[in-house]
Scaffold this motif. Sequence first.
Motif, mmCIF file in Angstrom:
data_model
loop_
_atom_site.group_PDB
_atom_site.id
_atom_site.type_symbol
_atom_site.label_atom_id
_atom_site.label_comp_id
_atom_site.label_asym_id
_atom_site.label_seq_id
_atom_site.Cartn_x
_atom_site.Cartn_y
_atom_site.Cartn_z
ATOM 1 N N SER A 98 0.825 -1.317 -0.144
ATOM 2 C CA SER A 98 0.181 -0.042 -0.047
ATOM 3 C C SER A 98 1.042 1.329 -0.199
ATOM 4 O O SER A 98 1.972 1.616 0.791
ATOM 5 C CB SER A 98 -1.073 0.166 1.245
ATOM 6 N N SER A 99 0.590 2.083 -0.759
ATOM 7 C CA SER A 99 1.371 3.551 -1.027
ATOM 8 C C SER A 99 0.718 4.600 0.055
ATOM 9 O O SER A 99 1.224 5.520 0.102
ATOM 10 C CB SER A 99 1.306 3.921 -2.360
ATOM 11 N N ASP A 100 -0.634 4.196 0.336
ATOM 12 C CA ASP A 100 -1.393 5.344 1.078
ATOM 13 C C ASP A 100 -1.979 5.132 2.201
ATOM 14 O O ASP A 100 -2.650 5.963 2.602
ATOM 15 C CB ASP A 100 -2.454 6.020 -0.098
ATOM 16 N N LEU A 101 -1.938 3.967 2.946
ATOM 17 C CA LEU A 101 -2.586 3.304 4.124
ATOM 18 C C LEU A 101 -1.951 4.294 5.190
ATOM 19 O O LEU A 101 -2.619 4.790 5.964
ATOM 20 C CB LEU A 101 -2.517 2.104 4.279
ATOM 21 N N LEU A 151 3.852 0.808 2.431
ATOM 22 C CA LEU A 151 3.901 -0.551 2.905
ATOM 23 C C LEU A 151 4.364 -1.549 1.858
ATOM 24 O O LEU A 151 3.591 -1.477 0.751
ATOM 25 C CB LEU A 151 2.527 -0.975 3.442
#
Lengths: 239, 144
Positions: free
Chosen positions: B12-15, B21
């Motif tokens: 994930s790039s934006d969590l 992540l």
Amino acid sequence: MATKATLTLTSPDLVSDNINFSVEATLTQAGNSTDIAASTGLARTNFVAGGSAPFASKVIFRSEDATADGANKIYMKNTSSTATEFFTIFIDQEEMGRLYAGDWAFFPWIASQGTKETFIVTSAGTVAAGDSWDFDGITTTSADANSNNFAAAIHAENYPNWTTTISTAAVTFTAREAGAAGVVTGTTAITGDTITDLASSDLTMNITSAVAGTRSEADIHVVPSVATTMVLEHMLFKQ
Amino acid sequence: MATTTATFSLRSSDLIPSQVLSLTTSKRLYKAGSSSEGVDHLKMGRHKLSSGVAASDLFNADAALNQDKSNYVYISNASTTKSNYVEVTVIGEHIGRLYAGDFMWLPWNADLVTSDISVLAVNGESTIDYALFHEGETLVLVSA
């Protein structure tokens, strides 16, 4: 970009043909396509060497950390490289499985929650400067003879295990964590508080309402298998 | 001995905006406490779970299954209807809900004969894919 979890399973020899499949899940909220937007972040918990079996467990996730019945997911990994070392995973009192060295797990979590103990305390009688009330290790001393001010002073404290709200002279205490803490002993009774009444001897701290709590039945605990240092990696994706 | 590998990744790039992540972990499935003997038994399949039907055992931890061994459970909900979910239970304890497209991977030690893993479809029919990688079991004799 959403959060994506992928599992790939491969084996050239478990059966007579190659196994090679992969599945990808986009982590979304329950019943819709909205991305999961909250997490604990990736973290590690150390279990230090020492002690003897049975070794002390640690709570890794409390149900209150997430939304009950949500599309929560838990990732865990035993970072040990010693094959015989494992963590046993429990949900509440139930043993789910063992994470041996290098093993990982990824599973949904219901996070069903218990209830928190709560009670309302109201001073009655004559409050005098210097009178005090002790609860949860915190002693509040009245600065004057005004019961509303005394209640405000009690509310202004930071209690290690309780939060408070106030309405005039009534202070509502709520446990920080769900559970049957044993403080509430009846609908109008608690244990563990002490009054110091310097002058008139008629100050009381009445419990006008009290409700006992119930424990959460989905907390995630782990127990190490050995008395050496072990490290658990973990992350909670929560709704 | 079989060589089976389970690889997991989280991306994930934006969590967490300040922390991309990108996690990958891979594990060869060994027998309990071993670093050389691979798990060598497998059950796998697909079930269609009807809604409104009581929970059913997907994996039964009876005495025939090796207990406190390396058993690895995979279950995925192949449903595409977002509101449909499969409730997964271990030893009678609900652990969570597999919504459409979700999967789980859980080491399962089948600690007790009651440590069954059961599934229940809620809100509608769901199809699950499943696999159990394990160390073996004793087949139950046919009743006379």
